[in-house]
Design a protein around this motif. Sequence first.
Motif, PDB file in Angstrom:
ATOM      1  N   LEU A 206      30.950  65.716  44.841  1.00 43.24           N
ATOM      2  CA  LEU A 206      31.671  66.964  45.075  1.00 43.24           C
ATOM      3  C   LEU A 206      30.763  68.035  45.679  1.00 43.24           C
ATOM      4  O   LEU A 206      29.603  68.171  45.289  1.00 43.24           O
ATOM      5  N   PHE A 207      31.329  68.785  46.612  1.00 48.68           N
ATOM      6  CA  PHE A 207      30.601  69.822  47.341  1.00 48.68           C
ATOM      7  C   PHE A 207      31.454  71.079  47.417  1.00 48.68           C
ATOM      8  O   PHE A 207      32.671  71.021  47.286  1.00 48.68           O
ATOM      9  N   GLN A 208      30.783  72.192  47.688  1.00 51.74           N
ATOM     10  CA  GLN A 208      31.499  73.433  47.931  1.00 51.74           C
ATOM     11  C   GLN A 208      30.972  74.036  49.222  1.00 51.74           C
ATOM     12  O   GLN A 208      29.766  74.099  49.442  1.00 51.74           O
ATOM     13  N   SER A 209      31.897  74.455  50.081  1.00 48.65           N
ATOM     14  CA  SER A 209      31.533  75.087  51.339  1.00 48.65           C
ATOM     15  C   SER A 209      32.491  76.237  51.582  1.00 48.65           C
ATOM     16  O   SER A 209      33.706  76.063  51.513  1.00 48.65           O
ATOM     17  N   LYS A 210      31.939  77.409  51.857  1.00 49.09           N
ATOM     18  CA  LYS A 210      32.794  78.585  52.044  1.00 49.09           C
ATOM     19  C   LYS A 210      33.731  78.447  53.234  1.00 49.09           C
ATOM     20  O   LYS A 210      34.869  78.884  53.192  1.00 49.09           O
ATOM     21  N   LYS A 211      33.257  77.841  54.313  1.00 48.31           N
ATOM     22  CA  LYS A 211      34.052  77.818  55.546  1.00 48.31           C
ATOM     23  C   LYS A 211      34.380  76.424  56.071  1.00 48.31           C
ATOM     24  O   LYS A 211      35.315  76.274  56.842  1.00 48.31           O
TER      25      LYS A 211
ATOM     26  N   PHE B 147      26.050  71.461  46.719  1.00 46.53           N
ATOM     27  CA  PHE B 147      26.367  70.208  46.059  1.00 46.53           C
ATOM     28  C   PHE B 147      26.695  70.522  44.610  1.00 46.53           C
ATOM     29  O   PHE B 147      25.879  71.105  43.897  1.00 46.53           O
ATOM     30  N   LEU B 148      27.860  70.119  44.186  1.00 50.85           N
ATOM     31  CA  LEU B 148      28.279  70.393  42.814  1.00 50.85           C
ATOM     32  C   LEU B 148      27.869  69.283  41.860  1.00 50.85           C
ATOM     33  O   LEU B 148      27.615  69.520  40.684  1.00 50.85           O
ATOM     34  N   GLY B 149      27.825  68.044  42.363  1.00 49.00           N
ATOM     35  CA  GLY B 149      27.391  66.946  41.510  1.00 49.00           C
ATOM     36  C   GLY B 149      28.072  65.633  41.828  1.00 49.00           C
ATOM     37  O   GLY B 149      28.918  65.551  42.721  1.00 49.00           O
ATOM     38  N   ARG B 150      27.672  64.614  41.078  1.00 46.33           N
ATOM     39  CA  ARG B 150      28.217  63.263  41.219  1.00 46.33           C
ATOM     40  C   ARG B 150      28.748  62.839  39.860  1.00 46.33           C
ATOM     41  O   ARG B 150      28.068  63.008  38.843  1.00 46.33           O
ATOM     42  N   VAL B 151      29.951  62.280  39.859  1.00 44.73           N
ATOM     43  CA  VAL B 151      30.597  61.884  38.612  1.00 44.73           C
ATOM     44  C   VAL B 151      31.138  60.470  38.767  1.00 44.73           C
ATOM     45  O   VAL B 151      31.754  60.150  39.787  1.00 44.73           O
ATOM     46  N   GLN B 152      30.924  59.634  37.755  1.00 44.43           N
ATOM     47  CA  GLN B 152      31.538  58.301  37.777  1.00 44.43           C
ATOM     48  C   GLN B 152      33.030  58.458  37.516  1.00 44.43           C
ATOM     49  O   GLN B 152      33.437  59.210  36.638  1.00 44.43           O
ATOM     50  N   VAL B 153      33.836  57.768  38.320  1.00 47.59           N
ATOM     51  CA  VAL B 153      35.286  57.839  38.193  1.00 47.59           C
ATOM     52  C   VAL B 153      35.849  56.434  38.004  1.00 47.59           C
ATOM     53  O   VAL B 153      35.194  55.446  38.316  1.00 47.59           O
ATOM     54  N   VAL B 154      37.088  56.367  37.503  1.00 48.13           N
ATOM     55  CA  VAL B 154      37.665  55.059  37.180  1.00 48.13           C
ATOM     56  C   VAL B 154      38.484  54.471  38.325  1.00 48.13           C
ATOM     57  O   VAL B 154      38.683  53.267  38.386  1.00 48.13           O
ATOM     58  N   ARG B 155      38.953  55.322  39.237  1.00 50.94           N
ATOM     59  CA  ARG B 155      39.779  54.844  40.348  1.00 50.94           C
ATOM     60  C   ARG B 155      39.105  55.159  41.677  1.00 50.94           C
ATOM     61  O   ARG B 155      38.381  56.139  41.792  1.00 50.94           O
ATOM     62  N   PRO B 156      39.381  54.358  42.704  1.00 53.26           N
ATOM     63  CA  PRO B 156      38.700  54.559  43.983  1.00 53.26           C
ATOM     64  C   PRO B 156      39.313  55.637  44.880  1.00 53.26           C
ATOM     65  O   PRO B 156      38.728  55.991  45.888  1.00 53.26           O
ATOM     66  N   ASN B 157      40.505  56.161  44.532  1.00 54.72           N
ATOM     67  CA  ASN B 157      41.090  57.141  45.440  1.00 54.72           C
ATOM     68  C   ASN B 157      42.114  58.022  44.747  1.00 54.72           C
ATOM     69  O   ASN B 157      42.495  57.776  43.614  1.00 54.72           O
ATOM     70  N   GLY B 158      42.539  59.053  45.466  1.00 54.82           N
ATOM     71  CA  GLY B 158      43.573  59.953  44.985  1.00 54.82           C
ATOM     72  C   GLY B 158      43.056  61.346  44.682  1.00 54.82           C
ATOM     73  O   GLY B 158      41.922  61.515  44.238  1.00 54.82           O
ATOM     74  N   LEU B 159      43.905  62.334  44.952  1.00 58.43           N
ATOM     75  CA  LEU B 159      43.533  63.715  44.668  1.00 58.43           C
ATOM     76  C   LEU B 159      43.277  63.927  43.178  1.00 58.43           C
ATOM     77  O   LEU B 159      42.445  64.742  42.797  1.00 58.43           O
ATOM     78  N   GLN B 160      43.996  63.182  42.354  1.00 57.19           N
ATOM     79  CA  GLN B 160      43.810  63.306  40.899  1.00 57.19           C
ATOM     80  C   GLN B 160      42.372  62.956  40.510  1.00 57.19           C
ATOM     81  O   GLN B 160      41.797  63.571  39.623  1.00 57.19           O
ATOM     82  N   VAL B 161      41.791  61.983  41.193  1.00 59.33           N
ATOM     83  CA  VAL B 161      40.404  61.594  40.923  1.00 59.33           C
ATOM     84  C   VAL B 161      39.469  62.770  41.216  1.00 59.33           C
ATOM     85  O   VAL B 161      38.570  63.073  40.427  1.00 59.33           O
TER      86      VAL B 161
END
Length: 161
Positions: free
Chosen positions: A97-102, A1-15
Amino acid sequence: FLGRVQVVRPNGLQVLEEAAQSLKTPDVYSSEKATKKSKVHLFVSPSTIDILENKTKFLLYSCPLSTVSFCAVLPSSPKVFGFVAKHLAADTYHCYLFQSKKFSHVLVSVIGEAFRASQKTEDTRGGRDLIVEALRHKNKMLQRENSELKRRLSGITDHSC
């Protein structure tokens, strides 16, 4: 688990990209950002995504699938994936956000399938009505508790006079 971040938009790769970048920059004011990567258990059920701490199994976050608005693998870093969910009590969105090798792509597929399945069941049973009922019930319980505490407090002040 990398963390949780407040974001301004509900979707999109840019987010997702912005959230990942935000986690890389240290912020002394934010307790949400993980100081280091931590192992978690990710449980995806027909109604929620639960994030549990690896060793203690302590529930870190629970996100109803009905609040999830976006889920994807980060194109710039294929081992990283995340989802965006609306906070139920506030009108804000958080990116997890998460990180997984496989398994990044597999996990995104699982979350997507669970989301689609939950949408079908909510359409048939009125999921919003369930949330409203739950909030009404909680409100009623809190009002009862408040009345009881007021009664006790008035009893204490009557005896002290």
